[in-house]
Write a protein that holds these residues in place. Structure first.
Motif, PDB file in Angstrom:
ATOM      1  N   LYS A  97      23.094   3.876  12.351  1.00 35.42           N
ATOM      2  CA  LYS A  97      21.977   4.455  13.100  1.00 35.42           C
ATOM      3  C   LYS A  97      21.379   3.426  14.061  1.00 35.42           C
ATOM      4  O   LYS A  97      21.332   2.244  13.754  1.00 35.42           O
ATOM      5  CB  LYS A  97      20.871   4.926  12.138  1.00 35.42           C
ATOM      6  N   GLY A  98      20.903   3.926  15.213  1.00 37.52           N
ATOM      7  CA  GLY A  98      20.267   3.042  16.187  1.00 37.52           C
ATOM      8  C   GLY A  98      18.815   2.773  15.875  1.00 37.52           C
ATOM      9  O   GLY A  98      18.200   1.871  16.441  1.00 37.52           O
ATOM     10  N   CYS A  99      18.247   3.574  14.951  1.00 39.16           N
ATOM     11  CA  CYS A  99      16.872   3.314  14.525  1.00 39.16           C
ATOM     12  C   CYS A  99      16.756   3.627  13.039  1.00 39.16           C
ATOM     13  O   CYS A  99      17.469   4.483  12.514  1.00 39.16           O
ATOM     14  CB  CYS A  99      15.871   4.134  15.331  1.00 39.16           C
ATOM     15  N   ILE A 100      15.889   2.895  12.381  1.00 42.97           N
ATOM     16  CA  ILE A 100      15.661   3.096  10.953  1.00 42.97           C
ATOM     17  C   ILE A 100      14.159   3.162  10.701  1.00 42.97           C
ATOM     18  O   ILE A 100      13.361   2.857  11.590  1.00 42.97           O
ATOM     19  CB  ILE A 100      16.283   1.974  10.101  1.00 42.97           C
ATOM     20  N   TYR A 101      13.791   3.559   9.479  1.00 43.66           N
ATOM     21  CA  TYR A 101      12.375   3.531   9.135  1.00 43.66           C
ATOM     22  C   TYR A 101      12.168   2.764   7.833  1.00 43.66           C
ATOM     23  O   TYR A 101      13.063   2.686   6.981  1.00 43.66           O
ATOM     24  CB  TYR A 101      11.785   4.939   9.044  1.00 43.66           C
ATOM     25  N   LEU A 102      10.987   2.184   7.723  1.00 45.16           N
ATOM     26  CA  LEU A 102      10.556   1.492   6.512  1.00 45.16           C
ATOM     27  C   LEU A 102       9.203   2.052   6.104  1.00 45.16           C
ATOM     28  O   LEU A 102       8.427   2.483   6.961  1.00 45.16           O
ATOM     29  CB  LEU A 102      10.400  -0.016   6.762  1.00 45.16           C
ATOM     30  N   VAL A 103       8.914   2.048   4.814  1.00 45.86           N
ATOM     31  CA  VAL A 103       7.583   2.393   4.311  1.00 45.86           C
ATOM     32  C   VAL A 103       7.026   1.109   3.690  1.00 45.86           C
ATOM     33  O   VAL A 103       7.538   0.644   2.670  1.00 45.86           O
ATOM     34  CB  VAL A 103       7.626   3.528   3.271  1.00 45.86           C
ATOM     35  N   LEU A 104       6.014   0.540   4.342  1.00 45.18           N
ATOM     36  CA  LEU A 104       5.499  -0.764   3.923  1.00 45.18           C
ATOM     37  C   LEU A 104       3.983  -0.768   3.861  1.00 45.18           C
ATOM     38  O   LEU A 104       3.324  -0.008   4.575  1.00 45.18           O
ATOM     39  CB  LEU A 104       5.931  -1.853   4.911  1.00 45.18           C
ATOM     40  N   ASN A 105       3.434  -1.646   3.039  1.00 46.22           N
ATOM     41  CA  ASN A 105       1.994  -1.847   3.071  1.00 46.22           C
ATOM     42  C   ASN A 105       1.647  -2.641   4.339  1.00 46.22           C
ATOM     43  O   ASN A 105       2.552  -3.173   4.999  1.00 46.22           O
ATOM     44  CB  ASN A 105       1.516  -2.544   1.798  1.00 46.22           C
ATOM     45  N   PRO A 106       0.386  -2.703   4.715  1.00 45.73           N
ATOM     46  CA  PRO A 106       0.022  -3.413   5.944  1.00 45.73           C
ATOM     47  C   PRO A 106       0.528  -4.858   6.022  1.00 45.73           C
ATOM     48  O   PRO A 106       0.972  -5.298   7.088  1.00 45.73           O
ATOM     49  CB  PRO A 106      -1.505  -3.349   5.944  1.00 45.73           C
ATOM     50  N   GLU A 107       0.506  -5.576   4.899  1.00 46.04           N
ATOM     51  CA  GLU A 107       0.963  -6.977   4.920  1.00 46.04           C
ATOM     52  C   GLU A 107       2.449  -7.068   5.271  1.00 46.04           C
ATOM     53  O   GLU A 107       2.870  -7.880   6.100  1.00 46.04           O
ATOM     54  CB  GLU A 107       0.697  -7.629   3.560  1.00 46.04           C
TER      55      GLU A 107
END
Length: 199
Positions: A97-107
């Motif tokens: 994929k040319g783009c991915i997503y992450l689920v992260l806390n603000p830090e």
């Protein structure tokens, strides 16, 4: 550090725990056929969570060995638990994929943004304190866990000002629609840039 190629982008869903950031991300993933990279954590799995979907749950010893080996692109400690994204997982996901997503806390979001700059778009998902508290209680979080999360609420909300976009999440389908349009805008710009470069 993995070097992002010209076409590659990372969309980061962030915000207070209980804001619905992970639920929104999953909805958008299905709509846009995006690939996510799952974090590793040393905290215990909660009864509503699934290994390999919410997190990879590992022992503290396993996590620290990977950390010492330089395997994490980002890692943070929150309330005595460690969380991190492995660099090899990011690299592997980008192969398809040319783009991915992450689920992260603000830090964690801040670390990734500092690493990759404009190639990272932070999507801050939030709700008011009472709504966040109610959602955590509804999903069955223990009172001490809810209190622990709420202790970070004000600090997490301050991060909203630093993010590229912020979305108040009271109606899930509406929020998902808004964020989908935002991501599609970035993808369209990327496609147009690529087309222009070929001409």
């Amino acid at each position: 550090m993995y070097n992002l190629k010209e076409k590659e982008m990372i969309f980061v869903f962030t915000g207070p725990d209980g804001s619905g950031r992970k639920t929104v991300a999953k909805l958008i993933r299905n709509t846009l056929h995006m690939k996510g990279v799952i974090s590793y954590t040393t905290r215990e799995r909660r009864h509503y969570e699934t290994e390999g979907q919410d997190y990879h749950y590992v022992s503290r010893e396993e996590f620290m060995a990977a950390k010492d080996n330089g395997e994490f692109l980002e890692c943070v400690e929150i309330d005595g638990n460690f969380y991190g994204i492995k660099e090899k997982d990011v690299e592997e996901t980008f192969k398809n994929k040319g783009c991915i997503y992450l689920v992260l806390n603000p830090e964690g979001s801040d670390i990734v943004k500092k690493l990759y700059g404009d190639k990272v778009v932070r999507l801050f998902v939030y709700a008011d304190r009472d709504t966040v508290k109610a959602r955590q209680e509804e999903r069955g979080d223990a009172p001490d866990i809810v209190a622990q999360h709420l202790a970070h609420y004000d600090e997490d909300m301050e991060y909203r000002q630093q993010c590229e976009h912020a979305f108040e999440n009271y109606k899930l389908d509406h929020t998902a629609f808004e964020i989908t349009n935002t991501i599609e805008h970035y993808l369209k710009l990327k496609a147009e840039q690529k087309k222009a470069e070929k001409q």
